[in-house]
Design an enzyme around this catalytic site. Structure first.
Site, PDB file in Angstrom:
ATOM      1  N   TYR A 148     -15.172 -77.143  28.504  1.00 63.28           N
ATOM      2  CA  TYR A 148     -14.071 -76.593  27.708  1.00 63.28           C
ATOM      3  C   TYR A 148     -14.567 -75.444  26.841  1.00 63.28           C
ATOM      4  O   TYR A 148     -13.886 -74.429  26.671  1.00 63.28           O
ATOM      5  CB  TYR A 148     -13.402 -77.652  26.832  1.00 63.28           C
ATOM      6  CG  TYR A 148     -12.279 -77.040  26.027  1.00 63.28           C
ATOM      7  CD1 TYR A 148     -11.091 -76.673  26.640  1.00 63.28           C
ATOM      8  CD2 TYR A 148     -12.435 -76.745  24.674  1.00 63.28           C
ATOM      9  CE1 TYR A 148     -10.079 -76.046  25.937  1.00 63.28           C
ATOM     10  CE2 TYR A 148     -11.441 -76.116  23.960  1.00 63.28           C
ATOM     11  CZ  TYR A 148     -10.259 -75.777  24.589  1.00 63.28           C
ATOM     12  OH  TYR A 148      -9.272 -75.138  23.893  1.00 63.28           O
ATOM     13  N   TYR A 206      -0.432 -70.526  17.747  1.00 60.73           N
ATOM     14  CA  TYR A 206       0.151 -70.531  19.085  1.00 60.73           C
ATOM     15  C   TYR A 206       1.629 -70.813  18.880  1.00 60.73           C
ATOM     16  O   TYR A 206       1.993 -71.865  18.346  1.00 60.73           O
ATOM     17  CB  TYR A 206      -0.473 -71.616  19.959  1.00 60.73           C
ATOM     18  CG  TYR A 206      -1.844 -71.291  20.489  1.00 60.73           C
ATOM     19  CD1 TYR A 206      -2.038 -70.234  21.362  1.00 60.73           C
ATOM     20  CD2 TYR A 206      -2.946 -72.081  20.147  1.00 60.73           C
ATOM     21  CE1 TYR A 206      -3.291 -69.943  21.869  1.00 60.73           C
ATOM     22  CE2 TYR A 206      -4.208 -71.795  20.656  1.00 60.73           C
ATOM     23  CZ  TYR A 206      -4.374 -70.736  21.516  1.00 60.73           C
ATOM     24  OH  TYR A 206      -5.624 -70.443  22.016  1.00 60.73           O
ATOM     25  N   ARG A 231      -9.590 -71.190  35.349  1.00 61.28           N
ATOM     26  CA  ARG A 231     -11.009 -71.404  35.070  1.00 61.28           C
ATOM     27  C   ARG A 231     -11.547 -72.432  36.062  1.00 61.28           C
ATOM     28  O   ARG A 231     -11.373 -73.645  35.876  1.00 61.28           O
ATOM     29  CB  ARG A 231     -11.196 -71.887  33.629  1.00 61.28           C
ATOM     30  CG  ARG A 231     -10.566 -70.958  32.595  1.00 61.28           C
ATOM     31  CD  ARG A 231     -10.555 -71.549  31.201  1.00 61.28           C
ATOM     32  NE  ARG A 231      -9.786 -70.708  30.278  1.00 61.28           N
ATOM     33  CZ  ARG A 231      -9.463 -71.064  29.024  1.00 61.28           C
ATOM     34  NH1 ARG A 231      -9.870 -72.246  28.550  1.00 61.28           N
ATOM     35  NH2 ARG A 231      -8.759 -70.251  28.266  1.00 61.28           N
ATOM     36  N   LYS A 285      -3.707 -61.375  17.667  1.00 58.04           N
ATOM     37  CA  LYS A 285      -4.990 -61.669  18.317  1.00 58.04           C
ATOM     38  C   LYS A 285      -4.813 -61.513  19.831  1.00 58.04           C
ATOM     39  O   LYS A 285      -3.939 -62.147  20.420  1.00 58.04           O
ATOM     40  CB  LYS A 285      -5.454 -63.079  17.972  1.00 58.04           C
ATOM     41  CG  LYS A 285      -6.825 -63.456  18.511  1.00 58.04           C
ATOM     42  CD  LYS A 285      -7.239 -64.824  17.965  1.00 58.04           C
ATOM     43  CE  LYS A 285      -8.638 -65.204  18.443  1.00 58.04           C
ATOM     44  NZ  LYS A 285      -8.648 -65.604  19.868  1.00 58.04           N
ATOM     45  N   HIS A 330     -10.289 -63.073  24.574  1.00 62.46           N
ATOM     46  CA  HIS A 330     -10.438 -64.527  24.550  1.00 62.46           C
ATOM     47  C   HIS A 330     -11.788 -64.930  25.147  1.00 62.46           C
ATOM     48  O   HIS A 330     -11.898 -65.925  25.857  1.00 62.46           O
ATOM     49  CB  HIS A 330      -9.290 -65.211  25.301  1.00 62.46           C
ATOM     50  CG  HIS A 330      -8.808 -66.471  24.633  1.00 62.46           C
ATOM     51  ND1 HIS A 330      -7.786 -66.487  23.707  1.00 62.46           N
ATOM     52  CD2 HIS A 330      -9.200 -67.758  24.756  1.00 62.46           C
ATOM     53  CE1 HIS A 330      -7.563 -67.719  23.312  1.00 62.46           C
ATOM     54  NE2 HIS A 330      -8.422 -68.514  23.925  1.00 62.46           N
ATOM     55  N   ARG A 374     -12.060 -65.681  28.887  1.00 62.30           N
ATOM     56  CA  ARG A 374     -11.527 -66.953  29.382  1.00 62.30           C
ATOM     57  C   ARG A 374     -10.117 -66.843  29.964  1.00 62.30           C
ATOM     58  O   ARG A 374      -9.595 -67.828  30.482  1.00 62.30           O
ATOM     59  CB  ARG A 374     -11.530 -67.978  28.239  1.00 62.30           C
ATOM     60  CG  ARG A 374     -12.927 -68.359  27.810  1.00 62.30           C
ATOM     61  CD  ARG A 374     -12.986 -68.975  26.424  1.00 62.30           C
ATOM     62  NE  ARG A 374     -12.254 -70.215  26.273  1.00 62.30           N
ATOM     63  CZ  ARG A 374     -12.662 -71.407  26.700  1.00 62.30           C
ATOM     64  NH1 ARG A 374     -13.806 -71.505  27.371  1.00 62.30           N
ATOM     65  NH2 ARG A 374     -11.954 -72.500  26.492  1.00 62.30           N
ATOM     66  N   VAL A 396     -19.985 -61.993  20.883  1.00 64.51           N
ATOM     67  CA  VAL A 396     -20.937 -61.810  19.779  1.00 64.51           C
ATOM     68  C   VAL A 396     -21.959 -62.946  19.797  1.00 64.51           C
ATOM     69  O   VAL A 396     -21.596 -64.117  19.772  1.00 64.51           O
ATOM     70  CB  VAL A 396     -20.208 -61.778  18.424  1.00 64.51           C
ATOM     71  CG1 VAL A 396     -21.213 -61.704  17.281  1.00 64.51           C
ATOM     72  CG2 VAL A 396     -19.239 -60.612  18.369  1.00 64.51           C
TER      73      VAL A 396
END
Length: 442
Positions: free
Chosen positions: A56, A185, A220, A298, A322, A325, A356
């Site tokens: 995850y 969200y 994913r 974002k 993200h 992802r 980063v």
């Protein structure tokens, strides 16, 4: 390093953390219990978590090319060191959304932290409070909003040289002792959205960032392989913000008893995109709730969308993909940062998040125009090892890395010498970054 008679500067001598580690090793034989080299840290996390927890945090979209693009973009920008500069004190301080903070580093919103440590989000919230750096809470968190706020304040109550730098005189709904923001969200039930925003404000989260790149999770494969969606399993974690929300529970509490995915499927990763018109609505509602506090978007990856966010009334944006992802084969976020800064850098607060890993990465993102960076996987890997102690070790190491980079590269002040200073960098279009494991190691 001589710790005596060091002049006091605007920010702490974070570099002394390196000496502390060396001294413990030399005097008592005590070594760090895990490596903070990012590649080794990620690899050792496999031994600390089960497959669901590890993947995850570490799964990427598709073939992982966007994640790789993030790291390659950092490789192509090179720092130009300066000689004989007085860096005996460094000024790492900056101001984000009215908060003066000791360093330009923020804790990014990551959901379901109980997958990594039993206390979940309470761990990074507490460490952020200890350090005085902003903490951002995810709507997909595995602890209630109010409990996370308390942990953040508890950390901030232990006064030290780092969190004493924090200053803020603006409105705050919960008398927060440390800077904290809420990542939203947004589902399609406005009453639930407003309930979340009101709870966040009353708990002292005084800025909001709406995630716009994750209406549903990206494809994913490493998660697909193990059906890695914790919400559908018995004893699911990740519903805690929903189960503690009175509006959601009044409407859907009975359904949640029958379907453990009701919260996440209807209010978080629902798969139904919003448009800029809805963004304008939620910005306006947050302004009414908070008395005009900042709102950010974002997920910005283009100058055109940055301008639309500005037109929608946003004070800030987070330049992020993200962490690779969501969309495979996309641009690295650092690649598009300069053109976004050129478009809105004088009008908005620009935060950077994606790939980063080091103090040098922080330096580069700021030199290209970000006001601060957000770190995510690093602190997750740390707390997966040793909870609050592991999270603290990773973040103090990153602060020391940035402070030392400023010292030895010859740059004294983040805001005066690094921020938007393209002369501090040189772009190299050629070359391949070292692969995994291509470094000196035990």
């Amino acid at each position: 390093m001589d710790p005596t008679d060091k002049p006091k500067g605007p920010s702490p001598h974070y570099s002394l953390y390196q000496r502390d580690v060396f001294k413990r090793g030399g005097e008592t034989g005590t070594l760090p219990s895990f490596s903070v080299h990012p590649e080794e840290l990620q690899e050792s996390t496999k031994k600390k978590l089960n497959d669901r927890g590890y993947f995850y945090a570490n799964s990427n979209a598709g073939l992982g090319w966007t994640d790789r693009a993030n790291r390659e973009a950092f490789y192509r920008w090179r720092i130009i060191p300066r000689a004989c500069v007085d860096t005996n004190t460094r000024d790492l301080t900056t101001t984000i959304f009215g908060h003066k903070i000791p360093a330009p580093i923020m804790i990014a919103p990551i959901g379901i932290n109980k997958l990594y440590t039993p206390l979940g989000e309470l761990v990074p919230a507490r460490v952020a409070g200890e350090l005085g750096i902003p903490y951002c809470l995810s709507t997909a968190a595995s602890q209630p909003i109010e409990d996370v706020a308390r942990a953040n304040d508890e950390g901030a109550s232990e006064k030290n040289e780092s969190n004493s730098v924090h200053e803020y005189n603006g409105p705050n709904g919960g008398d927060a002792k440390s800077p904290r923001f809420f990542q939203l969200y947004m589902g399609h039930d406005d009453e639930i959205t407003l309930s979340l925003l009101n709870r966040a404000w009353k708990a002292g989260f005084d800025a909001v960032m709406l995630t716009t790149d994750t209406w549903q999770l990206g494809w994913r494969p490493t998660d697909i392989n193990i059906a890695n969606y914790v919400f559908y399993y018995p004893g699911a974690v990740g519903n805690e913000i929903g189960t503690s929300d009175p509006v959601f529970m009044a409407k859907h509490g009975k359904e949640l008893e029958q379907d453990s995915g009701k919260w996440i499927d209807s209010s978080v990763w629902h798969g139904k995109a919003h448009t800029w018109e809805k963004v304008k609505w939620v910005v306006n509602e947050w302004k009414k709730i908070s008395g005009g506090r900042p709102f950010a978007i974002k997920g910005i990856q283009s100058a055109a969308d940055a301008k639309l966010a500005l037109d929608a009334g946003c004070e800030g944006i987070v330049v992020t993909n993200h962490a690779g992802r969501q969309v495979d084969g996309a641009v690295g976020s650092l690649e598009v940062l300069p053109e976004i800064v050129e478009a809105v850098g004088d009008k908005m607060t620009i935060l950077y998040d994606s790939g980063v890993r080091t103090g040098a990465d922080v330096f580069k993102a700021l030199a290209l125009g970000a006001h601060a960076v957000m770190v995510g996987r690093l602190y997750v890997w740390g707390m997966a090892h040793e909870g609050v102690h592991g999270c603290r070790h990773v973040l103090k190491s990153l602060l020391a890395d940035l402070d030392i980079t400023m010292t030895v590269a010859g740059y004294r002040s983040i805001t005066k010498d690094v921020w938007r200073n393209r002369d501090a960098l040189r772009y190299s279009p050629s070359g391949v970054p070292p692969g995994p494991g291509e470094h000196a190691k035990l």
